[in-house]
Design a protein around this motif. Structure first.
Motif, mmCIF file in Angstrom:
data_model
loop_
_atom_site.group_PDB
_atom_site.id
_atom_site.type_symbol
_atom_site.label_atom_id
_atom_site.label_comp_id
_atom_site.label_asym_id
_atom_site.label_seq_id
_atom_site.Cartn_x
_atom_site.Cartn_y
_atom_site.Cartn_z
ATOM 1 N N LYS A 11 0.826 -1.217 0.000
ATOM 2 C CA LYS A 11 0.000 0.000 0.000
ATOM 3 C C LYS A 11 0.859 1.267 0.000
ATOM 4 C CE LYS A 11 -3.952 -2.063 2.427
ATOM 5 N NZ LYS A 11 -4.958 -1.887 3.486
ATOM 6 N N ALA A 12 1.965 1.215 -0.681
ATOM 7 C CA ALA A 12 2.902 2.350 -0.668
ATOM 8 C C ALA A 12 3.901 2.180 -1.800
ATOM 9 C CB ALA A 12 3.632 2.406 0.672
ATOM 10 N N HIS A 13 4.587 3.277 -2.132
ATOM 11 C CA HIS A 13 5.729 3.183 -3.044
ATOM 12 C C HIS A 13 6.746 2.204 -2.460
ATOM 13 C CE1 HIS A 13 5.267 7.505 -4.923
ATOM 14 N NE2 HIS A 13 4.109 6.895 -4.788
ATOM 15 N N SER A 14 7.569 1.624 -3.323
ATOM 16 C CA SER A 14 8.637 0.768 -2.821
ATOM 17 C C SER A 14 9.886 0.926 -3.680
ATOM 18 C CB SER A 14 8.203 -0.697 -2.800
ATOM 19 O OG SER A 14 8.318 -1.259 -4.104
ATOM 20 N N TRP A 15 10.925 0.247 -3.279
ATOM 21 C CA TRP A 15 12.236 0.324 -3.916
ATOM 22 C C TRP A 15 12.427 -0.714 -5.031
ATOM 23 C CZ3 TRP A 15 10.830 -1.647 0.715
ATOM 24 C CH2 TRP A 15 10.970 -3.022 0.873
ATOM 25 N N HIS A 16 11.459 -1.597 -5.212
ATOM 26 C CA HIS A 16 11.676 -2.717 -6.135
ATOM 27 C C HIS A 16 11.881 -2.225 -7.575
ATOM 28 C CE1 HIS A 16 9.516 -4.395 -2.643
ATOM 29 N NE2 HIS A 16 10.306 -5.434 -2.844
ATOM 30 N N PRO A 17 12.793 -2.880 -8.305
ATOM 31 C CA PRO A 17 13.007 -2.508 -9.713
ATOM 32 C C PRO A 17 11.684 -2.567 -10.475
ATOM 33 C CG PRO A 17 14.670 -4.084 -9.015
ATOM 34 C CD PRO A 17 13.676 -3.992 -7.892
ATOM 35 N N VAL A 18 11.575 -1.753 -11.488
ATOM 36 C CA VAL A 18 10.324 -1.610 -12.239
ATOM 37 C C VAL A 18 10.495 -2.263 -13.612
ATOM 38 C CG1 VAL A 18 8.618 0.048 -13.073
ATOM 39 C CG2 VAL A 18 10.039 0.614 -11.080
ATOM 40 N N PRO A 19 9.549 -3.116 -14.002
ATOM 41 C CA PRO A 19 9.670 -3.742 -15.322
ATOM 42 C C PRO A 19 9.600 -2.704 -16.436
ATOM 43 C CG PRO A 19 7.521 -4.232 -14.349
ATOM 44 C CD PRO A 19 8.341 -3.561 -13.289
ATOM 45 N N LEU A 20 10.338 -2.976 -17.491
ATOM 46 C CA LEU A 20 10.442 -2.059 -18.633
ATOM 47 C C LEU A 20 10.310 -2.863 -19.917
ATOM 48 C CD1 LEU A 20 11.414 0.540 -20.232
ATOM 49 C CD2 LEU A 20 13.747 -0.282 -19.816
#
Lengths: 390, 390
Positions: free
Chosen positions: A332-341
């Motif tokens: 329920k919040a932003h996180s640090w996980h890499p983002v798929p591209l």
């Protein structure tokens, strides 16, 4: 070039949520595109660093989000997010309505989280007071935010944002007087004190919120303008003020559009010949993630997917689909996980990924790399970068 | 340690070319080696950055190709590429034969792209003229290049390369006079003007090319010498001048050899006991890629593969096979795409890759990393790096 940002798209696999939003969504068009594209993952602000929307987007636009010049102050961010037009030189601050007791000590820094309607009424009171008793040489503009939040904007010659917060960040003490962070800010602080005196007096007898707190005094960041740096015309298509604001601060031309992806896409199509670089923003994925609502996030993704053919019909040379950060539903919040591209172009390297999601992206040709390198990658795929050295 | 550079080896998978050159090639020996090696990918100059051959090789040799000291000027690069011996202090410039009209305005910056034979004749004319009227204190050497290109080399005491180009880069204007970039270059500029006057007069009545343009005045880069930095003897085995030149500029001993891989390998074998680090260069992969000829690129790879057993028979402690950049056949040019790397040593970590190609390399143990880190990785595998800290 099209950068399609599904805000907060990245999600998590946990014991309770075994599939991410992208994995759970039915996305035939994105998956078909993945089969002729390159996948990878971007790291917005550094391993383990959870970015806000400002740094998240700045990195997508090629800026180092950790550099001092990319530091967008809280006042400016709140102003941009509230749809306030901030001009170079304007000083903005984020305001809280608060309550104090008879001796002036803070009893609630958020005034019992008053409703937005009450906030709007109070802001009208404030604006009326300052218009009745204007301060020479300074224009004051107040804008209501959500709940107890408001924005204070000061316009005038030679104003400095180098002012300490008046919010002491704890209860039982008096709010602080504005103080300069450096001697050069003394004149501005004098003006702020005069403004505050007028505003403060206007709400001193209000039953719900009788005190104002200010923090994050700031001006627009002095960022190199994208279009000048890369010799291209950049258009921002976003339904929400904050993203328009960040794009505008980078020198993009902001084309206002509605909140639906259909609307965003229709506007982009209408302006297709006017720009070389299109930033399209989809807010729903982030909002659903913040709500912890996986189904809602899936629905937004599927809505975008259904309209992907319309975007592809425009035949962009380069299309990047990604997010500014992850907003995993379980958190329920932003996180640090890499983002798929996903990156599609005639020169992108078609890798073996056949789906667009986090797990496929791990194995993609693009690897995992800092989000701020995405701009160079898009420019390279567009054939807009010269060879380095002979 | 052996660094085997297949120039421009990296390639693309596109809709029209579904397999890269390495994927299309039959490479039983490389694949067998892959099964007992570690794979990965190197990024020569940064994400999205397409490197020239100079930066591409400097990064393989462990230098930061973007640092100012790694900036090899155009004059030096052209000289090295033309087989000119450039000594420390020599100032070189890249020359164009051009044409001007009766009023001295440029009509063609490349003299109608004259043939190489005509260029050689003109260079002999120039060399004869300057030998007949030498300039005191300065030795002048001219070398013909391909087509309209030539190299000017000046040798003397205290020469400065800080001189502006005389090529105005457009037509209808007169060529520029040499100008100093800084006051200290004034004396050298004076000499250059004297030299140019003699050379210019020698071709003023030539029908095909009656003007000279100079650019990229430069000296050898002042790079730390590889052998001294890493306490090893370095030998460069390359069939083409440019790569010999770059290796020489890094302090390697250049062992001239023929253009075939068989020749390169035979020379390396002959000098096997003389060096600790061998740089072997194969040009054909890049040339085929530049031609857009996938079949030719495949053929070069298969030729190298067939001779790999001879290289392995030398029992190098460490063998790295990679490229200085990608030259995808569909692009007919250098590109920014990561370059596959195979690293073999007794300590390399045998990963699950069973083929040597781009797609396998994505999943390799070594991951995707800056090319300039390869040197440290090779030294580590050779047991030549000490523990950092206690």
């Amino acid at each position: 070039m099209v950068l399609l940002v599904l805000d907060g798209i990245g999600d998590l696999r946990t014991l309770d949520q075994p599939r991410t939003a992208l994995e759970a969504a039915r996305t035939p068009y994105m998956d078909a595109l993945a089969r002729r594209s390159a996948l990878g993952r971007i790291v917005p602000a550094g391993t383990g660093i959870t970015p806000g929307s400002g740094p998240g987007h700045l990195s997508l636009f090629g800026y180092d989000p950790r550099s001092p010049e990319a530091d967008i102050g809280r006042g400016v961010l709140e102003a941009l997010g509230s749809g306030v037009e901030v001009r170079p030189g304007d000083v903005t601050a984020r305001g809280n309505f608060a309550t104090v007791d008879g001796s002036g000590k803070l009893t609630d820094r958020r005034a019992g989280r008053i409703a937005t309607a009450e906030c709007k009424r109070l802001v009208r009171v404030l604006q009326g007071a300052i218009e009745a008793r204007p301060i020479a040489g300074i224009e004051v503009q107040l804008t209501a935010g959500i709940g107890y939040r408001f924005v204070l904007l000061l316009r005038g010659e030679g104003l400095s944002p180098r002012i300490h917060d008046t919010d002491p960040q704890r209860l039982g003490v008096s709010p602080l007087e504005p103080q300069p962070r450096e001697p050069e800010a003394a004149a501005t602080v004098g003006k702020v004190k005069q403004v505050l005196a007028v505003l403060q007096e206007a709400v001193v007898d209000e039953p719900r919120a009788n005190r104002l707190l200010l923090r994050g005094f700031s001006v627009l960041p002095n960022l190199p303008r994208l279009g000048e740096v890369h010799q291209m015309r950049c258009g921002a298509f976003a339904g929400y003020p904050l993203y328009r604001g960040v794009a505008g601060a980078c020198g993009m031309e902001v084309v206002p559009c509605g909140k639906s992806f259909a609307d965003t896409l229709a506007e982009a199509e209408r302006h297709w010949d006017r720009f070389d670089y299109f930033f399209l923003h989809v807010k729903g994925t982030d909002a659903a993630g913040e709500d912890g609502n996986l189904d809602a996030k899936v629905a937004v993704i599927e809505e975008v997917d259904a309209q992907l053919p319309d975007l592809l019909a425009l035949e962009p040379d380069v299309l990047a689909i990604t997010g500014d950060h992850s907003t995993p539903a379980p958190m329920k919040a932003h996180s640090w996980h890499p983002v798929p591209l996903l990156l599609n172009s005639a020169r992108c390297f078609i890798d073996e990924c056949t789906l667009f999601n986090e797990t496929a992206a791990i194995r993609g040709h693009l690897g995992t790399f800092p989000a701020q390198d995405l701009m160079a990658l898009m420019l390279a795929n567009a054939g807009r970068l010269k060879k380095f050295g002979a």
